[in-house]
Design an enzyme around this catalytic site. Structure first.
Site, PDB file in Angstrom:
ATOM      1  N   CYS A   6      -8.202   5.184  -8.696  1.00 33.00           N
ATOM      2  CA  CYS A   6      -9.389   4.844  -7.521  1.00 33.00           C
ATOM      3  C   CYS A   6     -10.191   6.021  -7.675  1.00 33.00           C
ATOM      4  O   CYS A   6      -9.950   7.065  -6.994  1.00 33.00           O
ATOM      5  CB  CYS A   6      -8.469   4.668  -6.212  1.00 33.00           C
ATOM      6  SG  CYS A   6      -9.866   4.396  -4.689  1.00 33.00           S
ATOM      7  N   SER A  62      -8.582   7.020  -2.878  1.00 33.36           N
ATOM      8  CA  SER A  62      -7.207   7.039  -3.009  1.00 33.36           C
ATOM      9  C   SER A  62      -6.328   5.884  -2.957  1.00 33.36           C
ATOM     10  O   SER A  62      -5.180   5.702  -2.660  1.00 33.36           O
ATOM     11  CB  SER A  62      -6.407   8.082  -2.151  1.00 33.36           C
ATOM     12  OG  SER A  62      -6.792   7.611  -0.753  1.00 33.36           O
ATOM     13  N   CYS A  63      -6.952   4.562  -3.211  1.00 32.78           N
ATOM     14  CA  CYS A  63      -6.393   3.253  -3.054  1.00 32.78           C
ATOM     15  C   CYS A  63      -5.196   3.234  -3.832  1.00 32.78           C
ATOM     16  O   CYS A  63      -5.411   3.630  -5.207  1.00 32.78           O
ATOM     17  CB  CYS A  63      -7.505   1.997  -3.364  1.00 32.78           C
ATOM     18  SG  CYS A  63      -8.849   2.283  -2.142  1.00 32.78           S
TER      19      CYS A  63
END
Lengths: 218, 213
Positions: B113, B117-118
Site C-alpha cells: 500500500c 497501510s491497507c
C-alpha cells in the site's frame, strides 16, 4: 494532494528492516491509540478516508519522523481538535475541562465484535461501468489539493483494465463534502516500462485499484 | 496542533521502565475522551485483545493450507475469497472485498500500500512495521526484484513480478505455491509451512526441511 504519503517509486529511504516474531503492538500505548482510533471512527463524524486525509496533511517532516502509531495519534488529535470535540488545553491537562459535545453514537465494549467485521464499501451504481476488462485506459493527470487515491506514479500512464471490482464509495468526493458519490472501481495493470521507462525490470507489472473518474479511454 | 513530545522512534519502541513521553500523552488523551464519554476504555481493551489473541496470520495460513489441499475450495477462494473464507467458519467474519492473488511458476505476487497501510487485517492481523514503512512503500512498485532479493528471495528472471498496490478498499493477499515434498500432508501440517510474509509475497512458504530442522 501531492503529499509525502504518496511514496511509490521514491528512492533513498534505505533498507527495509524486518523483525522476527513481531508483536501486534510494540508498546502499550500503540494498542491504546489503535483502539481509540477505531472507537472514534465509530462515532459517526468521519470515516476512514477522512482519517487518511488527516495523516496526509501532517507536515512532511513530522510525517516522516513519526512512527506509525505516532502518526495515528497526531492525526487523531488533529481531527478531535478540528471537530471541536476537545481542546489542546484538555490534552495537556489530561482531563476534561468543558462539557462534551453530543455525538451521534459511541462504541460500547459489547459492539466490538461488530466493528471487527470489516464494513462493505460497495454501493449501488448510478450508471453502467464505462470500461470492460481488456480495455486500454490512461490514468488521468490529476493533481487535486484534496484527498485522492490515484498514486502519482500512475498518473498520465497507459494501462489495461484487468477486472471490475464493483461500485464503491468514492474517497475523493467523500472527503470534499460531496458525499459518497459511488463510482466503479477497476483493477488496472501497468507495465514496469510504461511507469518507469526503458531501464525498468521487464518482468514487472504493477496493478492499482482505480476509480472510474481517474481513467480515460484510449 | 500542539507540538508532539520527542519521539522514541519506530526502532526502539519505547521499551523503558518509566513511562515515556508518548505513553503519558496517550494516557492523557484517553482520559479526556473517556471523561467526556466519547470512548469506553473497555471497548479498547477488547479491540486490543482480539488482535493479540484471535486475529492474526494463523487464520490466513489455515485458508492457504485448505486451498492447497482442496481444489474446490481453492476455486471458490479465487472466485470470491470473502465468501469462501466465511464459509469455512472459525475465522472472522472477514470483509467482502477480499481478493486472493495466486502465485504460479510464471507469476509472483507482491502486495503493498504505497499511500498508507491497507492490509487484509481481518485475515492476517495487523501489518508488520516494515509493511507500513517508507522503505517498503517506496521501493515495492519500482524495484520489487531488488527488494525481494534483500529479503533473501531470488526469483528466476522469466517470472513475472506482479505488484498490487492496495489503493482502494479491496484487500489483497497472496496464495503462495505449495512447497514440494508435501504430498499427502494434512491441512494442519501444511498450515505450519505458511508464513505471514508468504501471504504478502515478501517470502515463500517454509519447505518441509525448514519447518522441521
Amino acid at each position: 494532494m501531492n503529499g509525502i504519503h504518496d511514496m511509490g517509486g521514491m528512492m533513498g529511504f534505505g533498507a527495509v528492516e524486518r523483525e522476527a516474531d513481531e508483536a501486534p503492538f510494540h508498546a502499550h500505548w500503540e494498542g491504546r491509540v489503535y483502539g481509540m482510533q477505531r472507537s472514534m471512527g465509530e462515532v459517526g463524524l468521519w470515516n476512514i478516508d477522512l482519517e487518511r486525509f488527516s495523516l496526509e496533511t501532517l507536515p512532511p517532516l513530522r510525517y516522516l519522523a513519526a512512527s506509525y502509531y505516532e502518526r495515528w495519534l497526531l492525526g487523531l488529535e488533529s481531527r478531535l481538535l478540528g471537530y471541536g470535540l476537545l481542546s489542546a488545553e484538555e490534552i495537556a491537562a489530561g482531563r476534561s475541562l468543558a462539557p462534551p459535545r453530543a455525538l451521534p453514537k459511541t462504541l460500547k465494549a459489547g459492539d466490538v465484535e461488530r466493528i471487527l467485521n470489516r464494513a462493505t464499501f460497495a454501493r449501488s451504481a448510478a450508471a453502467p461501468a464505462r470500461f470492460a476488462a481488456g480495455e486500454r485506459v490512461r490514468a488521468k493527470n490529476l493533481n487535486p489539493p484534496t484527498h485522492t487515491r490515484l498514486p502519482r506514479y500512475a498518473r498520465g500512464h497507459w494501462g489495461v483494465i484487468e477486472s471490475l471490482l464493483g461500485c464503491h464509495v468514492f474517497p475523493d468526493s467523500l472527503t470534499t463534502g460531496g458525499g459518497e458519490d459511488p463510482q466503479w472501481l477497476y483493477m488496472v495493470v501497468f507495465t514496469g516500462k510504461e511507469l518507469w521507462g526503458e531501464n525498468a525490470d521487464p518482468s514487472l507489472k504493477v496493478a492499482i485499484e482505480a476509480f472510474e473518474p481517474y481513467l480515460e479511454a484510449a | 496542533m500542539p507540538e508532539p513530545p520527542p519521539s522514541d522512534g519506530a526502532a526502539s519502541h519505547g521499551a523503558h521502565s518509566e513511562l515515556s513521553a508518548i505513553e503519558l500523552r496517550v494516557r492523557a488523551l484517553e482520559t479526556v475522551l473517556a471523561e467526556k464519554g466519547y470512548i469506553e476504555p473497555q471497548a479498547i481493551d477488547r479491540i486490543i485483545e482480539a488482535f493479540e489473541t484471535r486475529i492474526g496470520p494463523r487464520n490466513g495460513a489455515r485458508v492457504v493450507a485448505k486451498a492447497w489441499a482442496d481444489p474446490q475450495f481453492k476455486r471458490r477462494l479465487l472466485e470470491n475469497a470473502g465468501a469462501a473464507v466465511n464459509a469455512l467458519g472459525g475465522i472472522g467474519p472477514v470483509g467482502v472485498h477480499l481478493l486472493a492473488l495466486e502465485n504460479t511458476p510464471k507469476r509472483h505476487n507482491l502486495v503493498v500500500c504505497t499511500l498508507c497501510s491497507c492490509y487484509p487485517w481481518d485475515l492476517l492481523g495487523l501489518p508488520p512495521v516494515w509493511y507500513k514503512s517508507a522503505p517498503y512503500r517506496s521501493r515495492a512498485v519500482i524495484d520489487p526484484r531488488g527488494l525481494l532479493a534483500d529479503f533473501g528471495l531470488s526469483l528466476a528472471p522469466d517470472v513475472e513480478i506482479r505488484v498490487s498496490d492496495s489503493t482502494a478498499e479491496t484487500r489483497l493477499f497472496v496464495l503462495p505455491m505449495r512447497p514440494q515434498g508435501t504430498e499427502g500432508w494434512s491441512e494442519e501440517a501444511l498450515a505450519r509451512l505458511v508464513t505471514r510474509d508468504s501471504m504478502i509475497g515478501a517470502g515463500l512458504p517454509l519447505s518441509p526441511q525448514e519447518a522441521s530442522p
